[in-house]
Design a protein around this motif. Sequence first.
Motif, mmCIF file in Angstrom:
data_model
loop_
_atom_site.group_PDB
_atom_site.id
_atom_site.type_symbol
_atom_site.label_atom_id
_atom_site.label_comp_id
_atom_site.label_asym_id
_atom_site.label_seq_id
_atom_site.Cartn_x
_atom_site.Cartn_y
_atom_site.Cartn_z
ATOM 1 N N GLY A 1 0.799 -1.226 0.000
ATOM 2 C CA GLY A 1 0.000 0.000 0.000
ATOM 3 C C GLY A 1 0.826 1.266 0.000
ATOM 4 N N PHE A 2 1.903 1.285 -0.753
ATOM 5 C CA PHE A 2 2.815 2.439 -0.776
ATOM 6 C C PHE A 2 3.165 2.694 -2.235
ATOM 7 C CE2 PHE A 2 6.951 4.536 0.487
ATOM 8 C CZ PHE A 2 6.401 5.451 1.382
ATOM 9 N N LYS A 3 2.388 3.549 -2.906
ATOM 10 C CA LYS A 3 2.536 3.756 -4.347
ATOM 11 C C LYS A 3 2.519 5.244 -4.675
ATOM 12 C CE LYS A 3 0.469 -0.636 -5.923
ATOM 13 N NZ LYS A 3 0.286 -1.298 -4.630
ATOM 14 N N LEU A 4 3.437 5.627 -5.561
ATOM 15 C CA LEU A 4 3.587 7.023 -5.963
ATOM 16 C C LEU A 4 3.213 7.184 -7.436
ATOM 17 C CD1 LEU A 4 4.663 9.891 -5.068
ATOM 18 C CD2 LEU A 4 6.881 9.162 -5.999
ATOM 19 N N PHE A 5 2.393 8.173 -7.730
ATOM 20 C CA PHE A 5 1.931 8.433 -9.092
ATOM 21 C C PHE A 5 2.301 9.856 -9.506
ATOM 22 C CE2 PHE A 5 -0.752 5.294 -7.154
ATOM 23 C CZ PHE A 5 -1.059 4.392 -8.162
ATOM 24 N N SER A 6 2.752 10.014 -10.738
ATOM 25 C CA SER A 6 2.882 11.367 -11.256
ATOM 26 C C SER A 6 1.475 11.897 -11.490
ATOM 27 C CB SER A 6 3.672 11.376 -12.575
ATOM 28 O OG SER A 6 2.914 10.764 -13.610
ATOM 29 N N ARG A 7 1.329 13.191 -11.573
ATOM 30 C CA ARG A 7 -0.003 13.767 -11.765
ATOM 31 C C ARG A 7 -0.631 13.267 -13.065
ATOM 32 N NH1 ARG A 7 -2.791 17.346 -9.185
ATOM 33 N NH2 ARG A 7 -4.471 18.512 -10.187
ATOM 34 N N SER A 8 0.181 13.191 -14.122
ATOM 35 C CA SER A 8 -0.332 12.717 -15.403
ATOM 36 C C SER A 8 -0.834 11.285 -15.300
ATOM 37 C CB SER A 8 0.761 12.816 -16.472
ATOM 38 O OG SER A 8 0.304 12.312 -17.702
ATOM 39 N N ALA A 9 -0.106 10.431 -14.587
ATOM 40 C CA ALA A 9 -0.526 9.037 -14.423
ATOM 41 C C ALA A 9 -1.834 8.959 -13.639
ATOM 42 C CB ALA A 9 0.558 8.232 -13.723
ATOM 43 N N ALA A 10 -1.926 9.731 -12.560
ATOM 44 C CA ALA A 10 -3.146 9.728 -11.748
ATOM 45 C C ALA A 10 -4.351 10.208 -12.552
ATOM 46 C CB ALA A 10 -2.953 10.610 -10.513
ATOM 47 N N GLN A 11 -4.137 11.210 -13.397
ATOM 48 C CA GLN A 11 -5.225 11.724 -14.235
ATOM 49 C C GLN A 11 -5.741 10.673 -15.203
ATOM 50 O OE1 GLN A 11 -3.153 15.052 -15.961
ATOM 51 N NE2 GLN A 11 -4.019 16.534 -14.504
#
Length: 319
Positions: free
Chosen positions: A232-242
Amino acid sequence: MDNSTILYGGLTLVLAAILSFYTVLVLWSPETIVPKVSEKKYRSRRSPSKPLPLGSIHDEKAAVDLTVVIPAYNETTRLPSMLTSTIDHLATIPKRTYEIIIVDDGSSDGTADLALKLSTGYAESDIRVVVLEKNLGKGGAVRHGMLHGRGRRLLMVDADGASRFEDLELLWEAMDKISPEEDAAVAIGSRAHLVKTEAVVKRSVLRNILMYGLHTILRIVGVGHIRDTQCGFKLFSRSAAQQIFPYQHLPTWIFDVELLLLAKQLRIPVAEVSIEWHEVSGSKLNVVKDSLQMLRDLLILRANLLLGRWKAAPKPVDQ
């Protein structure tokens, strides 16, 4: 009975089976999550009684460097220490602006009120407390927080403090390497290196058997290239999250797999990074019941993707 009659009867049975399968799939597939009006607002230290409107992942520009999304369901016991370690680390990087979105997933133990009370002790932190009117599941809470994040990068992290928050820097560095221009990218924490260590070996035999069984199924559904999908430890760039979170359907435990399959479908690079992790008591996971639900949800997920009922739309390329 002639051959044409037999053929007609066979085709009828096949069509009936296909129709039955599709009907069951539609009935078992979760409904689209539509947030309530109250869920689009937050309370904070600055506005404890008057809810304010949340931001949006679809805002053109990020307002802060990092959004930390913490899904919380009945976490009055574990949240305080986790929040302290989170803010203590973020304070060591003063140039990085951030917001923390705590999503109370329909708790019954006063988690939201405690989170708001805790926020008063961190005057320099932008802590936003959101309350979902009913329990959706961890995936639903994460999705809600991500869709309202204002960060250039967005981190999902469990409220139990099992992951060492300082390892955010390992994910940050990995994302810098695969996405130097802030294009779509994902960096995920992984516990795969701990499989034969005391941290995992000391878990119950049943949990370890189910873990290996899950890994086998994951290879079948298409994420065998990821050694640990469930951290449960995941990092997304804003573009990926969008591009990913608006198309997430599963609100339950196995939602991580859907996120990674969507990233694969969209050809978004994913970096898997080894992090420190330890077992924390108080897990909400019912090993047998939730494992059966995970299996069902995996089958629903794979069927919907194969039939094209669930799919993401790539972000348009600027001309």
